[in-house]
Design a protein around this motif. Structure first.
Motif, PDB file in Angstrom:
ATOM      1  N   VAL A   3      -4.578   3.030  -0.264  1.00 38.01           N
ATOM      2  CA  VAL A   3      -3.951   3.914   0.713  1.00 38.01           C
ATOM      3  C   VAL A   3      -4.105   3.285   2.094  1.00 38.01           C
ATOM      4  O   VAL A   3      -5.193   2.805   2.441  1.00 38.01           O
ATOM      5  N   VAL A   4      -3.013   3.256   2.848  1.00 37.32           N
ATOM      6  CA  VAL A   4      -3.072   2.787   4.235  1.00 37.32           C
ATOM      7  C   VAL A   4      -2.983   4.017   5.138  1.00 37.32           C
ATOM      8  O   VAL A   4      -1.971   4.727   5.130  1.00 37.32           O
ATOM      9  N   ALA A   5      -4.055   4.259   5.857  1.00 32.30           N
ATOM     10  CA  ALA A   5      -4.150   5.475   6.683  1.00 32.30           C
ATOM     11  C   ALA A   5      -4.397   5.076   8.130  1.00 32.30           C
ATOM     12  O   ALA A   5      -4.845   3.958   8.406  1.00 32.30           O
ATOM     13  N   PRO A   6      -4.147   6.006   9.060  1.00 31.23           N
ATOM     14  CA  PRO A   6      -4.583   5.732  10.442  1.00 31.23           C
ATOM     15  C   PRO A   6      -6.108   5.631  10.443  1.00 31.23           C
ATOM     16  O   PRO A   6      -6.770   6.331   9.667  1.00 31.23           O
ATOM     17  N   LEU A  59      -5.302  14.807  -0.522  1.00 32.64           N
ATOM     18  CA  LEU A  59      -5.550  13.562   0.217  1.00 32.64           C
ATOM     19  C   LEU A  59      -4.860  13.563   1.584  1.00 32.64           C
ATOM     20  O   LEU A  59      -5.473  13.224   2.606  1.00 32.64           O
ATOM     21  N   GLU A  60      -3.583  13.945   1.606  1.00 29.88           N
ATOM     22  CA  GLU A  60      -2.849  13.908   2.874  1.00 29.88           C
ATOM     23  C   GLU A  60      -3.444  14.898   3.884  1.00 29.88           C
ATOM     24  O   GLU A  60      -3.535  14.610   5.079  1.00 29.88           O
ATOM     25  N   GLY A 105       0.807  -1.217   0.000  1.00 30.44           N
ATOM     26  CA  GLY A 105       0.000   0.000   0.000  1.00 30.44           C
ATOM     27  C   GLY A 105       0.840   1.267   0.000  1.00 30.44           C
ATOM     28  O   GLY A 105       2.065   1.241   0.105  1.00 30.44           O
ATOM     29  N   THR A 106       0.150   2.382  -0.154  1.00 30.79           N
ATOM     30  CA  THR A 106       0.747   3.703  -0.041  1.00 30.79           C
ATOM     31  C   THR A 106       0.347   4.262   1.318  1.00 30.79           C
ATOM     32  O   THR A 106      -0.844   4.376   1.608  1.00 30.79           O
ATOM     33  N   VAL A 107       1.349   4.568   2.138  1.00 32.91           N
ATOM     34  CA  VAL A 107       1.060   5.050   3.492  1.00 32.91           C
ATOM     35  C   VAL A 107       0.817   6.556   3.475  1.00 32.91           C
ATOM     36  O   VAL A 107       1.632   7.329   2.977  1.00 32.91           O
ATOM     37  N   VAL A 108      -0.353   6.954   3.970  1.00 30.10           N
ATOM     38  CA  VAL A 108      -0.621   8.368   4.278  1.00 30.10           C
ATOM     39  C   VAL A 108      -0.684   8.399   5.789  1.00 30.10           C
ATOM     40  O   VAL A 108      -1.623   7.872   6.395  1.00 30.10           O
ATOM     41  N   ASP A 109       0.350   8.956   6.416  1.00 31.22           N
ATOM     42  CA  ASP A 109       0.606   8.612   7.821  1.00 31.22           C
ATOM     43  C   ASP A 109      -0.204   9.390   8.850  1.00 31.22           C
ATOM     44  O   ASP A 109      -0.049   9.165  10.047  1.00 31.22           O
TER      45      ASP A 109
END
Ligand SMILES: [Zn+2]
Length: 533
Positions: A52-55, A451-452, A9-13
């Motif tokens: 997207v991998v998000a909290p 997005l971020e 995935g793409t991390v949006v932290d």
């Protein structure tokens, strides 16, 4: 060997920092590692390629206090990737419960009880926490404590000025809830009995907050007048005088005569911040709000709680006074009545259910009476429980609030589950769609936020404001609350006509390390907690 590995995935932290490619590993209830981990072994692996991998999202403003008690699943939130709901907003919390049985009864009545006979079994926040955790809940909750509940427990639910003794009793109850982990105090200054408290009373209570740095004063403000954001000005004054951080709930310009002034409102908030007030706000991505219709009656007519209000409506001469005051005073803070902008969304009395989905103008036409009479007839018949939607906002103002650097996202909705005890009526679609709508409509379709930035306003920024130090970010050691999102597909489906529809495009959700949604379907694992400040 990890318990869970989310690969590809793409991390949006959650900090607002740019997205990056990484795998995320979980052990127990914590994020264990972030990086190139595709060759590590794990008990369970989730392929997040293209996602997207998000909290997990933290919803800054909700009313899930009792909905999760009534139905622990909370799918309307869980299926959007929301893993924490901030509860206890708008002044009303199911604690503290007074020892006095009459005050206990009115508190229970006031909480738009989902199931009137649902056992509570607690008095304070500590008991509420133990009850929910013993029961099991799908998502975490972060509790505030409400001014209405405190005032009701200390001095009853009637009108009246707080004496020094009343204030001391309220401060004791507030301190007890803060000791038990409440993240702050909420007021609902258009909703009784919070609305019966004046500015000095709230300042006096906030002094107890000031002794605990970081605890918030969260305000559902008094109605703005035609003169400007007078409700916000009062909240800022309270913050300045008490020396506490202020968080303003559900920002809006409701008075049609002031539509289009959102940027002036935010300029004024920025000015207060420059003058030293620590202030933030939340907003939800719709141009309509929702609440009980009872708050649209004169304040005196709501004194003592719902059943007292109903008794007044059933007395012809008192009802005539209520009607006269409503016509003379306008809606809430004097806004013009637009009966075609007020839509009935929840009625408990089965004989009046047909009114759900109708505006008061529609209902009046079918009954051959004036709209105000249709509204009061319905209130009396439904024993004061009528919930309505107010189409009193504009899309343009909402977007202005949403993009402002001080704002975060708060749905003002509850964790509901279609088909269960919380799935009735035609509630505001915000309950099912606010977070997904931000990502689908306001990041992808007609961009207001990147997005971020959007994810930051639904995770790290909220955690920072609450003082939650181990959630809201993808970071090793942080709680493993995760949402795997398809950025090309995530979207809300709930509408005002058909609200009980889940958002889609969030295939995996992890709560405290446990997979709560797998391939888009809830797993029934309830690993949520009641957090403490
Ligand atoms: Zn509110």
């Amino acid at each position: 060997m990890f318990d869970l590995l989310v690969t590809g995935g793409t991390v949006v932290d959650g900090t607002g920092a740019p997205a990056y490619r990484a795998d995320v590993a979980v052990n127990g209830d914590r994020i264990a590692a972030i990086g190139a981990l595709a060759h590590a072994s794990a008990a369970r692996t989730v392929d997040a390629t293209g996602k997207v991998v998000a909290p997990g999202f933290i919803d800054m403003h909700t009313h899930s206090d009792l909905t999760l008690r009534a139905d622990a699943r909370g799918w309307s939130k869980l299926r959007q990737g929301v893993t924490t709901d901030v509860v206890g907003n708008c002044g009303m919390t199911p604690y503290p419960v007074a020892a006095d049985p009459e005050r206990e009864r009115v508190l229970k009545e006031s909480l738009f009880a989902i199931a009137d006979d649902m056992p509570w079994g607690w008095h304070g926040l500590r008991g509420y926490r133990e009850t929910l955790q013993a029961q099991g809940i799908a998502i975490n909750v972060a509790p505030l404590v409400g001014h209405s509940a405190i005032r009701g427990a200390a001095m009853g639910f009637g009108e009246g000025h707080a004496t020094a003794d009343d204030l001391a009793a309220m401060r004791r109850l507030l301190s007890e809830a803060l000791d038990d982990g409440a993240f702050g105090l909420s007021t609902g200054l258009t909703l009784p009995p919070s609305s019966y408290g004046d500015t000095d009373e709230v300042v006096a209570l906030c002094a107890a907050l000031a002794a605990r740095p970081g605890r918030l004063y969260c305000s559902h403000v008094r109605g703005d007048t035609v003169d400007g954001p007078t409700g916000m000005r009062e909240a800022l004054e309270i913050g300045r005088r008490a020396g506490v951080p202020v968080h303003l709930a559900h920002m809006a310009v409701n008075d049609p005569r002031r539509w289009g002034t959102a940027s002036e409102v935010m300029d004024e908030m920025d000015g207060a911040a420059r003058a030293g007030v620590d202030v933030t706000c939340d907003v939800y991505p719709y141009a309509a709000s929702s609440s009980g219709f009872s708050q649209c009656l004169p304040g005196w007519a709501q004194s003592g709680g719902r059943l007292d209000t109903v008794a007044r409506l059933r007395d012809p001469s008192t009802r005539a006074r209520i009607r006269d005051d409503m016509e003379g005073d306008g809606l809430l803070a004097g806004w013009p009545w637009h009966w075609d902008r007020l839509m009935v969304c929840r009625v408990v009395n089965p004989e009046w259910r047909h009114a759900e989905g109708m505006t008061f103008a529609d209902l009046a036409a079918t009954r051959g009476v004036a709209p105000i009479d249709a509204a009061l007839d319905l209130m009396a018949a439904d024993e004061g429980r009528v919930q309505i939607i107010f189409f009193y906002r504009t899309e343009e103002d909402m977007r202005t609030f949403l993009r402002h650097p001080r704002s975060m996202v708060g749905s003002d909705g509850s964790a509901l589950t279609a088909g269960g005890p919380t799935g009735g009526g035609r509630p505001h679609p915000r309950n099912y769609g606010a977070a997904a709508r931000v990502l689908g409509r306001y990041v992808r379709e007609t961009p207001v936020l990147g997005l971020e930035d959007a994810i930051h306003r639904m995770s790290g920024k909220v955690a920072d404001r609450l003082g939650v130090r181990d959630r809201g970010r993808i970071r090793a050691g942080f709680a493993a609350d995760l949402a795997v999102i398809d950025p090309h597909a995530v979207v809300d489906h709930a509408t005002f006509e058909a609200p009980h529809q889940y958002a889609t495009g969030v295939p995996w959700v992890v709560v405290n390390g446990a997979v709560a949604v797998a391939d888009g379907e809830p797993t029934g694992v309830h690993r949520g907690r009641v957090l403490a400040a």
